[in-house]
Design an enzyme around this catalytic site. Structure first.
Site, PDB file in Angstrom:
ATOM      1  N   THR A 170       0.816  -1.216   0.000  1.00  0.00           N
ATOM      2  CA  THR A 170       0.000   0.000   0.000  1.00  0.00           C
ATOM      3  C   THR A 170       0.850   1.267   0.000  1.00  0.00           C
ATOM      4  OG1 THR A 170      -1.722  -1.172   1.215  1.00  0.00           O
ATOM      5  CG2 THR A 170      -1.820   1.227   1.232  1.00  0.00           C
ATOM      6  N   GLU A 191      -6.248  -5.959   3.406  1.00  0.00           N
ATOM      7  CA  GLU A 191      -6.106  -7.016   2.392  1.00  0.00           C
ATOM      8  C   GLU A 191      -7.288  -7.036   1.426  1.00  0.00           C
ATOM      9  OE1 GLU A 191      -4.250 -10.677   3.095  1.00  0.00           O
ATOM     10  OE2 GLU A 191      -3.522 -10.114   5.074  1.00  0.00           O
ATOM     11  N   HIS A 242     -24.200  -5.996  26.547  1.00  0.00           N
ATOM     12  CA  HIS A 242     -23.540  -5.478  27.749  1.00  0.00           C
ATOM     13  C   HIS A 242     -24.102  -4.122  28.191  1.00  0.00           C
ATOM     14  CE1 HIS A 242     -20.507  -8.572  26.911  1.00  0.00           C
ATOM     15  NE2 HIS A 242     -20.020  -8.350  28.126  1.00  0.00           N
ATOM     16  N   ALA A 293      -1.868   4.286  -3.825  1.00  0.00           N
ATOM     17  CA  ALA A 293      -2.087   2.908  -4.279  1.00  0.00           C
ATOM     18  C   ALA A 293      -2.648   2.097  -3.119  1.00  0.00           C
ATOM     19  CB  ALA A 293      -0.789   2.288  -4.792  1.00  0.00           C
TER      20      ALA A 293
END
Length: 380
Positions: free
Chosen positions: A125, A362, A337, A129
């Site tokens: 990366t 990924e 919770h 890009a």
């Protein structure tokens, strides 16, 4: 429950004991202090986890992809930061060397990484890009002895502590993805440095940094595979890595579900445990169903890879479903919770922050859908 072979059960039980005894007690501290899990990494190396799916001749444990996915799942069940440190090393640091490296490169680089003597990192990366990995701008220019590399990579896991980094660089600007090559380099190489450390929402105990190449000289024998094959080699690495990301999301979800189930049985409201209320029961039921479905997808993709069959579509499916499932399950875990779930006093708050990256790293969920669509249309 899926039927596992004895060796898979042994790996699961061994890693579960390690995770509960060693990793879990420090999970909150790693998150709050943003500290790297040095001790856990050292002990994972001693247990053979850092080379689990690689052949013994290359320093590995000689196990299969399914064993590795189970190991990642069990560590992620208690601490995703430690699990992604493991996964980035095994899948991304070691993967390109095993998949594209020569025999000499495997002996030189893979052996110490698989033995756990050296940590690996993976540089793909860049600022321009990300999902468009073909937009690589890091350049490698031919010299008399090898290549001179200039550029930078971002969001690189383990790079501050890695001895070796695999990375892509453009070697022939006029050839598109065929002009992108893959290399491996010692991080002690002059001109290589670690830049900005990211301040992250989750996975705060893992190392995520920028790396910079400034006139780094790499030798010709440090190129992985053919000059035109670097991009394809890294795409193959990502396809395999998606199984481990699916396993990570699966483990986080499993941990959140277990905490929720336990809490629902002891939390009293209106004079009885909240587990008695149908609204909570339905959330727990849906959590259990989604987790089991994700486990089938992740394990199936791992088994396909182990069999030598094509697994690209199934790995993308596993990663897509498990990551989105993990985000949903941890959200419901916080809901069960109540106000406590929104506080750092319980692990589900951390788990919800941690799991989000699984929908991004990924290959985003959108990229996974593109991969799946391409594969199903190809086979139509």
């Amino acid at each position: 429950m899926l039927t596992l072979r004895e060796e898979h059960i042994q790996v699961r039980d061994m890693v579960r004991r390690f995770a509960e005894d060693v990793v879990a007690p420090r999970a909150r501290e790693l998150d709050e202090t943003e500290s790297f899990p040095h001790d856990a990494v050292r002990q994972m190396a001693e247990l053979g986890l850092l080379g689990l799916p690689y052949p013994e001749k290359y320093g590995g444990a000689g196990m299969d992809t399914l064993s590795y996915a189970i190991a990642v799942e069990e560590v992620a069940r208690v601490c995703a930061s430690t699990a992604i440190t493991l996964a980035a090393h095994v899948s991304l640091g070691c993967g390109p060397v095993y998949g594209a490296g020569s025999e000499e490169q495997k002996l030189r680089y893979l052996v110490p990484m698989a033995k756990g003597e050296a940590l690996g990192a993976f540089g793909l990366t860049e600022p321009n890009a990300g999902s468009d990995a073909a937009g690589t701008q890091t350049r490698a220019v031919k010299t008399a002895d090898g290549w001179r590399v200039n550029g930078s990579k971002i969001y690189i896991t383990n790079a501050s502590y890695a001895k070796y980094i695999t990375f892509t660089a453009v070697t022939d600007p006029g050839r598109g993805t065929n002009g992108i090559s893959a290399f491996i380099m010692d991080t002690a190489t002059p001109g290589f440095r670690v830049g900005k450390k990211e301040k992250k929402m989750g996975l705060r105990g893992s190392d995520t940094v920028e790396v910079v190449f400034e006139d780094c000289l790499v030798q010709q024998d440090q190129m992985l595979g053919e000059p035109a094959g670097g991009f394809k080699a890294f795409m193959r690495t990502l396809a395999g890595g998606r199984i481990s990301i699916g396993a990570l999301a699966l483990g986080i979800a499993q941990g959140a579900y277990e905490h929720s189930l336990k809490y629902a049985k002891v939390r009293q409201q209106f004079g009885q445990p909240i587990a008695n209320f149908q609204a909570v029961q339905f959330m727990l039921a849906d959590m259990a169903v989604k987790i089991e479905a994700a486990r089938h997808l992740v394990y199936h993709a791992a088994q396909l890879r182990d069999s030598g069959a094509d697994f690209v579509k199934e790995a993308a499916m596993a990663k897509l479903f498990a990551s989105e499932m993990g985000n949903w399950v941890t959200d419901k875990a916080i809901q069960i919770h109540g106000g406590l779930g929104y506080c750092r006093d319980v692990p589900v708050e951390r788990m919800h922050r941690d799991v989000k990256l699984m929908e991004i790293g990924e290959g985003t969920s959108e990229i996974q859908r593109m991969v799946i669509a391409r594969e199903i249309l190809r086979g139509a």
